[in-house]
Design a protein around this motif. Sequence first.
Motif, PDB file in Angstrom:
ATOM      1  N   ASP A 167      19.015 -12.080  49.082  1.00  0.00           N
ATOM      2  CA  ASP A 167      19.850 -11.066  49.733  1.00  0.00           C
ATOM      3  C   ASP A 167      21.312 -11.509  49.761  1.00  0.00           C
ATOM      4  N   PHE A 168      21.559 -12.795  49.919  1.00  0.00           N
ATOM      5  CA  PHE A 168      22.940 -13.285  49.943  1.00  0.00           C
ATOM      6  C   PHE A 168      23.664 -12.934  48.647  1.00  0.00           C
ATOM      7  N   TRP A 169      23.020 -13.134  47.516  1.00  0.00           N
ATOM      8  CA  TRP A 169      23.666 -12.840  46.239  1.00  0.00           C
ATOM      9  C   TRP A 169      23.863 -11.341  46.032  1.00  0.00           C
ATOM     10  N   VAL A 170      22.955 -10.517  46.528  1.00  0.00           N
ATOM     11  CA  VAL A 170      23.152  -9.067  46.434  1.00  0.00           C
ATOM     12  C   VAL A 170      24.353  -8.655  47.266  1.00  0.00           C
ATOM     13  N   ARG A 171      24.483  -9.236  48.442  1.00  0.00           N
ATOM     14  CA  ARG A 171      25.544  -8.865  49.376  1.00  0.00           C
ATOM     15  C   ARG A 171      26.885  -9.511  49.050  1.00  0.00           C
ATOM     16  N   ASN A 172      26.884 -10.508  48.184  1.00  0.00           N
ATOM     17  CA  ASN A 172      28.109 -11.241  47.837  1.00  0.00           C
ATOM     18  C   ASN A 172      28.225 -11.347  46.320  1.00  0.00           C
ATOM     19  N   PRO A 173      28.675 -10.268  45.655  1.00  0.00           N
ATOM     20  CA  PRO A 173      28.701 -10.247  44.188  1.00  0.00           C
ATOM     21  C   PRO A 173      29.570 -11.332  43.562  1.00  0.00           C
ATOM     22  N   ASP A 174      30.590 -11.815  44.270  1.00  0.00           N
ATOM     23  CA  ASP A 174      31.414 -12.881  43.693  1.00  0.00           C
ATOM     24  C   ASP A 174      30.603 -14.165  43.539  1.00  0.00           C
ATOM     25  N   TYR A 175      29.740 -14.457  44.499  1.00  0.00           N
ATOM     26  CA  TYR A 175      28.887 -15.643  44.381  1.00  0.00           C
ATOM     27  C   TYR A 175      27.859 -15.459  43.267  1.00  0.00           C
ATOM     28  N   LEU A 176      27.380 -14.238  43.085  1.00  0.00           N
ATOM     29  CA  LEU A 176      26.455 -13.962  41.992  1.00  0.00           C
ATOM     30  C   LEU A 176      27.152 -14.165  40.651  1.00  0.00           C
ATOM     31  N   ALA A 177      28.365 -13.645  40.513  1.00  0.00           N
ATOM     32  CA  ALA A 177      29.119 -13.832  39.267  1.00  0.00           C
ATOM     33  C   ALA A 177      29.355 -15.307  38.994  1.00  0.00           C
ATOM     34  N   ASN A 178      29.638 -16.058  40.035  1.00  0.00           N
ATOM     35  CA  ASN A 178      29.848 -17.496  39.879  1.00  0.00           C
ATOM     36  C   ASN A 178      28.602 -18.183  39.336  1.00  0.00           C
ATOM     37  N   GLU A 179      27.425 -17.766  39.824  1.00  0.00           N
ATOM     38  CA  GLU A 179      26.179 -18.358  39.340  1.00  0.00           C
ATOM     39  C   GLU A 179      25.898 -17.972  37.896  1.00  0.00           C
ATOM     40  N   LEU A 180      26.269 -16.765  37.505  1.00  0.00           N
ATOM     41  CA  LEU A 180      26.111 -16.362  36.103  1.00  0.00           C
ATOM     42  C   LEU A 180      26.969 -17.247  35.198  1.00  0.00           C
ATOM     43  N   LEU A 181      28.171 -17.564  35.656  1.00  0.00           N
ATOM     44  CA  LEU A 181      29.035 -18.457  34.879  1.00  0.00           C
ATOM     45  C   LEU A 181      28.465 -19.877  34.849  1.00  0.00           C
ATOM     46  N   ASN A 182      27.870 -20.313  35.952  1.00  0.00           N
ATOM     47  CA  ASN A 182      27.223 -21.628  35.960  1.00  0.00           C
ATOM     48  C   ASN A 182      26.110 -21.696  34.920  1.00  0.00           C
ATOM     49  N   ASP A 183      25.303 -20.637  34.854  1.00  0.00           N
ATOM     50  CA  ASP A 183      24.206 -20.612  33.885  1.00  0.00           C
ATOM     51  C   ASP A 183      24.734 -20.570  32.457  1.00  0.00           C
ATOM     52  N   TYR A 184      25.848 -19.875  32.254  1.00  0.00           N
ATOM     53  CA  TYR A 184      26.449 -19.851  30.923  1.00  0.00           C
ATOM     54  C   TYR A 184      26.921 -21.245  30.514  1.00  0.00           C
ATOM     55  N   GLU A 185      27.578 -21.933  31.426  1.00  0.00           N
ATOM     56  CA  GLU A 185      28.068 -23.272  31.091  1.00  0.00           C
ATOM     57  C   GLU A 185      26.914 -24.236  30.821  1.00  0.00           C
ATOM     58  N   ALA A 186      25.795 -24.023  31.509  1.00  0.00           N
ATOM     59  CA  ALA A 186      24.625 -24.878  31.273  1.00  0.00           C
ATOM     60  C   ALA A 186      23.945 -24.540  29.948  1.00  0.00           C
ATOM     61  N   ASP A 187      24.044 -23.278  29.523  1.00  0.00           N
ATOM     62  CA  ASP A 187      23.423 -22.844  28.268  1.00  0.00           C
ATOM     63  C   ASP A 187      24.273 -21.746  27.641  1.00  0.00           C
ATOM     64  N   PRO A 188      25.313 -22.130  26.863  1.00  0.00           N
ATOM     65  CA  PRO A 188      26.229 -21.146  26.275  1.00  0.00           C
ATOM     66  C   PRO A 188      25.559 -20.154  25.324  1.00  0.00           C
ATOM     67  N   GLU A 189      24.340 -20.441  24.917  1.00  0.00           N
ATOM     68  CA  GLU A 189      23.637 -19.528  24.021  1.00  0.00           C
ATOM     69  C   GLU A 189      22.958 -18.383  24.772  1.00  0.00           C
ATOM     70  N   SER A 190      22.912 -18.469  26.096  1.00  0.00           N
ATOM     71  CA  SER A 190      22.285 -17.401  26.875  1.00  0.00           C
ATOM     72  C   SER A 190      23.123 -16.128  26.740  1.00  0.00           C
ATOM     73  N   PRO A 191      22.500 -15.033  26.345  1.00  0.00           N
ATOM     74  CA  PRO A 191      23.284 -13.811  26.076  1.00  0.00           C
ATOM     75  C   PRO A 191      23.689 -13.064  27.338  1.00  0.00           C
ATOM     76  N   GLY A 192      24.902 -12.533  27.317  1.00  0.00           N
ATOM     77  CA  GLY A 192      25.321 -11.562  28.313  1.00  0.00           C
ATOM     78  C   GLY A 192      25.784 -12.086  29.652  1.00  0.00           C
ATOM     79  N   LEU A 193      25.720 -13.383  29.901  1.00  0.00           N
ATOM     80  CA  LEU A 193      26.037 -13.895  31.229  1.00  0.00           C
ATOM     81  C   LEU A 193      27.515 -13.713  31.572  1.00  0.00           C
ATOM     82  N   VAL A 194      28.392 -14.067  30.642  1.00  0.00           N
ATOM     83  CA  VAL A 194      29.830 -13.930  30.897  1.00  0.00           C
ATOM     84  C   VAL A 194      30.206 -12.449  30.981  1.00  0.00           C
ATOM     85  N   ASP A 195      29.627 -11.640  30.123  1.00  0.00           N
ATOM     86  CA  ASP A 195      29.909 -10.201  30.154  1.00  0.00           C
ATOM     87  C   ASP A 195      29.504  -9.595  31.495  1.00  0.00           C
ATOM     88  N   GLU A 196      28.358 -10.013  32.023  1.00  0.00           N
ATOM     89  CA  GLU A 196      27.896  -9.468  33.296  1.00  0.00           C
ATOM     90  C   GLU A 196      28.800  -9.919  34.434  1.00  0.00           C
TER      91      GLU A 196
END
Length: 229
Positions: free
Chosen positions: A53-82
């Motif tokens: 629920d925290f990530w739903v209610r705080n989209p900036d923190y969700l975006a930050n986690e998407l960027l974390n996952d991208y940096e951990a695996d740059p081949e993951s599709p769509g993370l930066v775009d999302e």
Amino acid sequence: MAEWTVRKASLWQDAVRLLLLLDAAVEPIDGDAAAPAGAVGVVHTQVRLQKLDFWVRNPDYLANELLNDYEADPESPGLVDEAERILALQEPDLRRFPMLRHRFGAFEQLDNAMSVLVEKGLARKRHRIGGARILQHDYYLQDQGRVTAASLVTEAPALVWYVERTRTVVNLVNGVGGTRIKERQYLQRDYADTPIGSYIPAITEHVRARLIALRQASATEAGLTEVAR
């Protein structure tokens, strides 16, 4: 953040968000003897539900986690775009409902919103007891809850955002338990450093700066690759 500036959801908003989150997050019952009749899925532990629920209610923190996952695996599709889409649509400003930092991280009492769902036969909550204390809260989505979630989105298309975001959140930590999600959220310094009893602050500008830096690095790398050909 001064308390008078905090944007708070209505009981109806909390109940709808919780219903759509349960619809996205529940796992199969799989012979759960405690499951109520008519249950179609379950979210085990209040910790997991609160952290999602925290990530739903705080989209900036969700975006930050998407960027974390991208940096951990740059081949993951769509993370930066999302992440970029979240910022471009101003979700951190328009969709944010801050949560208080408690002893174990972001927390807000779910009982009022849950009681609305229970009263209407959409969800159920069960306790797992050990000795004289509650060991675990389990949250069950009822068949009528799934039907209602679908009808709500049909009747109010604006709620599609919640469907999309709850799915993004669940996919981010698919199969990960509440304790591990809590530990992951504590890795974000602004979150971890928030005093207990205070609202967890926005990190929108931090995420925006990260996104710009990643885009620039990607463009530079692409340019170097082209020159090398």
